[in-house]
Design a protein around this motif. Sequence first.
Motif: not given
Length: 605
Positions: A405-413
């Motif tokens: 998900v969101l490959p260019t967005g912020p990493n999330q746990a």
Amino acid sequence: MNYTRKRALLACDFCRHRKRRCDGKKPCSTCRDSNADCVYKELPFDRVEDSSPTAVIDRLARIENLLEHQSQQINHLSTRSSPLSYPTSQADYFATYQQPSEYLPSTSAAIDPQLDSPQFLIPKNHATLPITLLSLPMVRDLIGEYPRDYFFEIEEKLPLPGLLGKLYDSPLVWPSIDADTLDVLSENYFRNVHPHHPLFTPAMFKAWQDELIQEKGMEEIGTAICFCVYALGTICSNTAGDYDNDEALGIQFFQPALRIILHKLVWEFRPSINLCQALLLAASYFAHLGRPLHSWKMAQFSSRMFLGLLESRQRYIASAEFEEAELRTFWQCFTVECDRIAELDVPRSGIEPLGDRMRLPHSTDPSDNENTIYFIAEHAIRRLLNRIHNSLYGPEIAQTSPIHVLPTGPNQAWQSLNMQKLQALSAELNRQLEEWYFSIPDYLRPVKGTLPLPNDRARVLRIRYYAARHIIHRPFLLQMVSRQCEEQSPASTSVLSPDSYSESTVFLERCETCIDSCVTYLYNAIEMIDRRSPYLWTFSQSCLACLIMLWMADNTPALHHYLPHMQPIQNMLLTKLRKWAIKDSTFAAEIHIIEQLVFSDPMEA
């Protein structure tokens, strides 16, 4: 997903004293193995609810213990070995000695990530910030690039209003002391401001005021506390966004108060609980101005001084005796700092880890019973919000994420969890949220929804409830938005494999819950940001986050039909924010972003 309760509603005395899991049997397995007497207090749910202040506070304390015990279940549901294993966050925390957890904290050691009882601290670089939503591809394509520290930079460059920007440019000028006027201002404070942070009783304040009126020790910390009270009593009655009128903002009182506070902070070498209180009042004043960084700075000074006060005692926390003023000071420091960490990811003072080990305050004045209960309830949900930040929005540890998900967005746990684990984890967190909600006494529990409430304290609890409910379910909406964006992209090579969970009834229900939470949050928070309060900036940021989430849902075909007509809500929010939007402020920046979010009309659709 339904969960069967695996633990008694009320632990036996032996398990509760030792903070052990209790199975509710008579005798329970722990007492049987330890050859101990198994004694239970009478369950309050089988009889008419006892609404006495002591019973209510004990009841809220029990829910705190219950939420604490449930940390093991969250760890089991998560793939991470420890919620503290974030390498980037360790330098910001001052931690415990590597000895039993009841020791007072050292202000020089780093947190040991191998602690037996991991704490749910808000991780550094967490992705719950409203600004992280602006970096999502769908939003970024509409409004452009925004750096992570965008709002932080705005706030640090914004000059203070009026005389506060010239604190040392002129000699200290004392405001006129008129007893009748001061009584009116102090009444305003205790009616409108004190319920949000009941740091001291009216009787304690009267003693400081009597000394001030008799001109005893004019530059003492008691004088500063009085002037802060008068400034807050003035500003809470100023409903207009008036930044140019010093008198309307009570600056004639706050400027000398701030000079006294800063002088004491720099040149007094022993920690003082009264100075901590004065700093928290200054933090509240800046929060009423909508200045989060100045508010955080004052609160952090107070937190660090409180830690110094604890360390100077050289005691175990578990056996230390704290006065009520000290406990109230600690919890106010805790809540203010956690709010700022959640909003701006500011550096930590070290107060947050002690939230698991400090006892709750009690009421010392019959007139303050309800304020104390609201205060404890808000602290409890602040701790639950910290758990949500930690469990779902910390930096992603896994090298590869099963949920692309969101490959260019912020990493999330949450991206490191498969969909089954994510659903189980969110269900557990939501269950804890409902446990918190029903732990509030019936006569103070705010009804869910948007019906009018009797006071701001009930409104704040309801807003906190929907804020928690929103971020618990946000990952599902982000997953659905991302999937449909991939499917609609002509250049997509279908990086996402077919996922039955995103098409399931349960998955869509979680998205609908997120949408409902955002809409209900907006209706409640818009009412609060119509006037000055310590939550002015906090709620405006959360409103921005909710509106962005709803805009993404509105532009996702599978979710569009869940939204109400959004134009009236958007217009109401813009009207309220314009009230506070001075040039180059965060409020002005929020307005600029919100105006670019165009919602479809469901009637036309």
